[in-house]
Design an enzyme around this catalytic site. Sequence first.
Site, PDB file in Angstrom:
ATOM      1  N   ASP A   1      -0.401   1.284 -16.937  1.00 25.06           N
ATOM      2  CA  ASP A   1      -0.242   1.460 -15.487  1.00 25.06           C
ATOM      3  C   ASP A   1      -1.108   2.579 -14.931  1.00 25.06           C
ATOM      4  OD1 ASP A   1       1.682  -0.541 -15.683  1.00 25.06           O
ATOM      5  OD2 ASP A   1       3.259   0.910 -16.102  1.00 25.06           O
TER       6      ASP A   1
ATOM      7  N   LYS B   1      -5.747   0.071 -14.058  1.00 23.87           N
ATOM      8  CA  LYS B   1      -6.833  -0.748 -14.633  1.00 23.87           C
ATOM      9  C   LYS B   1      -7.199  -1.899 -13.699  1.00 23.87           C
ATOM     10  CE  LYS B   1      -4.218  -1.376 -18.221  1.00 23.87           C
ATOM     11  NZ  LYS B   1      -3.146  -0.384 -17.952  1.00 23.87           N
TER      12      LYS B   1
ATOM     13  N   GLY C   1       1.069  -5.723 -15.828  1.00 25.99           N
ATOM     14  CA  GLY C   1       1.181  -5.874 -14.385  1.00 25.99           C
ATOM     15  C   GLY C   1       0.074  -5.068 -13.765  1.00 25.99           C
ATOM     16  N   HIS C   2      -0.947  -5.739 -13.233  1.00 26.85           N
ATOM     17  CA  HIS C   2      -2.118  -5.038 -12.687  1.00 26.85           C
ATOM     18  C   HIS C   2      -2.176  -5.253 -11.185  1.00 26.85           C
ATOM     19  CE1 HIS C   2      -4.458  -4.958 -16.753  1.00 26.85           C
ATOM     20  NE2 HIS C   2      -3.223  -4.523 -16.856  1.00 26.85           N
TER      21      HIS C   2
ATOM     22  N   GLN D   1      -2.129  -3.133 -21.139  1.00 27.26           N
ATOM     23  CA  GLN D   1      -1.509  -1.996 -21.821  1.00 27.26           C
ATOM     24  C   GLN D   1      -2.499  -0.819 -21.959  1.00 27.26           C
ATOM     25  OE1 GLN D   1      -1.009  -5.362 -23.408  1.00 27.26           O
ATOM     26  NE2 GLN D   1       0.371  -5.363 -21.686  1.00 27.26           N
TER      27      GLN D   1
END
Length: 429
Positions: free
Chosen positions: A13, A16, A40-41, A223
């Site tokens: 988080d 990215k 989750g991006h 990640q």
Amino acid sequence: MPAVVVVGTQWGDEGKGKATDQFGQNVDYVVKFNGGNNAGHTVVIDGEKFAFHLLPAGVLTPGVTPVIGNGVVVDLDVLFQEIAEIESRGKDASSLLISANAHLIPSYNRVLDRTTERFLGSRQLGTTGRGIGPTYADKMNRIGLRVQDLFDESILRQKVHAALDNKNSLFLKVFNRPAIDPDEVADELLSYADRVRPMVVDCSLLLNKALDEGKTVLFEAGQATMLDIDHGTYPFVTSSNPTSGGACTGTGVGPTRIDAVVGVVKAYTTRVGEGPFPTELNDEMGERLREEGGEYGVTTGRPRRCGWHDAVITRYAARVNGLTDLVMTKLDVLTGHEQIPVCVAYDVDGQRMDEMPLTQTDFHHAIPVYEYLPGWSEDISTARTFDDLPKAAQDYVLRIEELAGCRISAIGVGPGREATIQRHALLGD
Ligand code: GDP
Ligand code: IMO
Ligand code: MG
């Protein structure tokens, strides 16, 4: 022309998604190489927010071909939901390609992930419950299902039966749950076959040819370094290699072809799930960072644990990934502090350690050694050049750059695409 890898340097988080999107029009392919929908991006364009779990963030840029590499684990249901969602918002995902060798997350592995966590009780890892760990375990145990298996019904059925022979004993006898019908699982997976078929490619061939032709390929990690199965805070990690080497094994592009490795690093630190976190703040300051930084998970909505910047970890990430550049995000969130502590080393049972401790036990006992840097009160969200930043904010960036031993080439001062200060070009210099 360049092959650029973008990795997280902390526990995920870091931003990215935004960093990947930022490369924008300069990129031909954006490739995910590890993880699955545990990621989750977030990308924010003109105030509109997009959250990606499986789709590469590059999908928002017209002309960019998004690719899911062989190192990714794919939940087909989530994939098609995500495609439908972005298409309903006027974006085009029709150029998406998927490696024939990517593994599939079958429904039984989601069940296994969640049941295993429940059984671990107080020793649980706090996984995202998406079936990631069991699916990578199946891959290593050589009982996994691959995208290409969707096109040979008899092989797919055999493989699902083989995997469930074992797992159903576990469900019935250990977890006291009903057995899962292999044919139902196979039917569900096969129902996607026709939609997946046109997307399937030889990822290694595609990307190597693209590089031969002078195209630019961006590898987007899910990640982060401290969640890496080999280099992270094992066992409190994910089950893939989010570090830069994973970009090679997860796509079939050799290490000699990689030109740059960009590490994304938050100005402070966050973590979701269980595991050691030396600079964690379990007090009002931690709450303040969480609220001011909006630190709630994109995937699970869980509050993120927050703490000060840990430069030992940033330096470690620079080494493990061979970073050429850092992108620092969320500097704006640190506005309004009189002083900002930065962890420069650890104290482990009275001994100073400047590098990551060798053992898990020492890392669990690590107490941060802080250096206190002056804060700033000016709003920096509209800064667009390094000179626009107050001196204290500049000094904060420069000190972390020095501690990390890697240049900080861009600085985020807000979630939007435009809210970035570029110090060095990230492509082609
Ligand atoms: P990822 O998983 O590494 O892509 O990061 P996430 O999207 O899970 O979390 C990063 C969050 O920070 C998102 O909500 C982004 O919109 C936001 N963000 C990224 N860069 C910045 C920045 O420089 N400043 C601020 N305030 N928010 C940012
Ligand atoms: P992005 O790509 C933050 C964490 C989980 C848990 C551990 C193992 O958005 O940075 P898993 O479901 O992977 O087996 O969970 O890893 N985790 C993440 N934390 N950001 C992520 O992804 C994460 N993906 C997994 O919270 O602690
Ligand atoms: Mg995230």
